[in-house]
Scaffold this motif. Structure first.
Motif, mmCIF file in Angstrom:
data_model
loop_
_atom_site.group_PDB
_atom_site.id
_atom_site.type_symbol
_atom_site.label_atom_id
_atom_site.label_comp_id
_atom_site.label_asym_id
_atom_site.label_seq_id
_atom_site.Cartn_x
_atom_site.Cartn_y
_atom_site.Cartn_z
ATOM 1 N N ASP A 68 0.771 -1.251 0.094
ATOM 2 C CA ASP A 68 -0.056 0.115 0.100
ATOM 3 C C ASP A 68 0.859 1.235 0.135
ATOM 4 O O ASP A 68 0.280 2.568 0.284
ATOM 5 N N ALA A 69 1.976 1.141 -0.371
ATOM 6 C CA ALA A 69 2.996 2.273 -0.208
ATOM 7 C C ALA A 69 3.211 2.749 -1.722
ATOM 8 O O ALA A 69 3.692 2.357 -2.573
ATOM 9 N N PRO A 70 2.358 3.886 -2.071
ATOM 10 C CA PRO A 70 2.318 4.394 -3.543
ATOM 11 C C PRO A 70 3.744 5.017 -3.800
ATOM 12 O O PRO A 70 3.953 4.763 -5.104
ATOM 13 N N GLU A 71 4.497 5.426 -3.131
ATOM 14 C CA GLU A 71 5.917 5.791 -3.584
ATOM 15 C C GLU A 71 6.759 4.821 -4.179
ATOM 16 O O GLU A 71 7.582 4.939 -4.975
ATOM 17 N N LEU A 72 6.630 3.489 -3.309
ATOM 18 C CA LEU A 72 7.502 2.524 -3.740
ATOM 19 C C LEU A 72 7.084 2.098 -5.178
ATOM 20 O O LEU A 72 7.849 1.742 -5.968
ATOM 21 N N ARG A 73 5.758 1.929 -5.435
ATOM 22 C CA ARG A 73 5.206 1.730 -6.653
ATOM 23 C C ARG A 73 5.540 2.654 -7.840
ATOM 24 O O ARG A 73 5.907 2.292 -8.894
#
Length: 452
Positions: free
Chosen positions: A380-385
């Motif tokens: 759920d970490a958008p910056e990692l995706r």
């Protein structure tokens, strides 16, 4: 404390106004720490001294400030896919006349000399000139010295090192035949006048636009477009904002996306552009920002909770890792990020820093593996995706990059870098309408929201 903060804030405003530099996130702290390092004293006192010199009109004061505020480190043959694009897609179509190239934001000269070696290998010796420019006088002086440590040659094949450099006591010196066609000068990319030597057949402006405010990045793109001859090419970095300009046409190649100046379009954008000015300092006040009304979005999904609080030691490790990234020291950033991984509460930030450090070090396969492991642990970490999407583009997997970028924007609609990756991926996949929507959404993500 108030004077310390106000002096540094004035310098930030000045750098933003004159050079377009952004100080969002940790970059404001970076400037304060750079002031302290440069002056050997508390950052606030150094900032006040710099302001005094600027107000007195000392000619070298702003140049010295730019030295402190900019990242001046790169390496040879950086981002091989972009260089393959130049070699295989751009150079074969340039004809038999003179070839003029501009390396904008050349740091210590690694890129312009790399280009000189590449153009020579392509059989263009004696026909080309490379203009390298940078905002930092210290960086330009270093580039003129043309002598580098082994760190600047990391990842370069032994054969290329032997062909391009002479080993001396001081390090690796660029051979004369590659220095001769390169000219270097201090230049502000927001200056409405391009550097001498154009119009250019090719402009490289890589990994520079990400350090600018959105408005300044758009002005810089226009300056680059204006400097190109009709049919000339612009190559940007994989993480840079996408050039969105009426004179530039996106061209999809097997090695990525580049932008070509259309012969039937004016280079001057329809939007009015403010000239670059050198205002009197009394005191510096940032120009007012006209708010852009953006549509209401659904709230971003609540990020995955990580139990526990970061300890003071972990906070220090993460701060040191992020500072190392800003100072272009990826090996140090990697070491500190791996140490911070021991604390579960710090893992999300540590994952992000680790992936960026590996990518900055040119180890894209390792960076992608680290990003995929991070996403598996923290889905759920958008910056990692988002960073995963950027890396998938770097290794030539646009379909997967589009999926990762869409997942990032679903988790958080305000992820401009994810929209950049999505637009690049869709362009490569032939979905230009979707790419335009992604660019538009990326611009909205950067715009301030006006409360109703």
């Amino acid at each position: 404390m108030r004077d310390t903060r106000d002096a540094a804030t004035e310098l930030q405003a000045l750098l933003t106004e004159r050079a377009g530099l952004s100080f969002e996130g940790t970059r404001g702290r970076w400037l304060r720490e750079a002031l302290a390092r440069g002056g050997g004293r508390a950052s606030g006192q150094v900032a006040r001294d710099v302001l005094v010199r600027l107000r007195a009109g000392e000619p070298d004061a702003f140049a010295g400030l730019c030295d402190l505020a900019t990242v001046q480190e790169s390496f040879f043959y950086r981002e091989r896919r972009a260089l393959d694009l130049v070699r295989n897609e751009v150079l074969p179509g340039l004809g038999d006349g003179p070839v003029r190239v501009w390396s904008a934001g050349c740091a210590g000269g690694e890129e312009p000399y790399t280009l000189a070696m590449l153009l020579t290998d392509a059989g263009l010796a004696g026909r080309f000139t490379v203009v390298g420019t940078d905002l930092s006088p210290t960086a330009v002086a270093s580039a003129r010295a043309a002598t580098y440590s082994a760190w600047s040659l990391r990842g370069v094949d032994t054969a290329d090192v032997e062909a391009g450099f002479t080993r001396t006591k001081a390090g690796y010196e660029v051979r004369p035949q590659f220095r001769a066609p390169v000219s270097l000068s201090v230049h502000n990319l927001l200056d409405p006048t391009p550097p001498p030597g154009g119009p250019f057949d090719l402009v490289l402006c890589r990994n520079l636009l990400i350090y600018l405010t959105p408005a300044a990045a758009q002005r810089a793109i226009e300056r680059c477009a204006l400097s190109l001859r009709p049919g000339g090419w612009l190559v940007t970095g994989v993480s840079d904002p996408l050039p969105d300009h009426p004179a530039l046409e996106a061209v999809v190649t097997a090695h990525g996306v580049a932008y070509r100046r259309q012969s039937d379009r004016p280079a001057q954008a329809a939007l009015p552009q403010a000239p670059v000015v050198t205002p009197a300092l009394a005191p510096v006040v940032p120009a007012p920002v006209t708010p852009v009304v953006r549509p209401r979005r659904k709230p971003a999904r609540e990020p995955q909770k990580v139990s526990g609080r970061r300890t003071q030691e972990q906070e220090a490790l993460l701060a040191g890792a992020e500072d190392a990234l800003l100072r272009a020291r990826p090996a140090e950033a990697e070491r500190l990020a791996r140490l911070a991984m021991a604390d579960r509460a710090a893992r999300r930030v540590a994952h992000h820093v680790l992936v960026r450090a590996l990518a900055d070090d040119g180890r894209f396969a390792e960076a992608l593996q680290a990003a995929e492991a991070a996403v598996a642990e923290l889905p759920d970490a958008p910056e990692l995706r988002g960073v995963q999407a950027t890396l998938l583009l770097e290794v030539g997997r646009p379909a997967e990059a589009a999926v990762a970028a869409r997942q990032a924007t679903y988790l958080d609609p305000d992820q401009p870098l994810a929209y950049v990756a999505l637009a690049r991926a869709l362009t490569l996949l032939g979905d230009e309408a979707g790419a335009r929507r992604a660019r538009r959404n990326g611009h909205l993500a950067l715009a301030p929201e006006v409360p109703r």
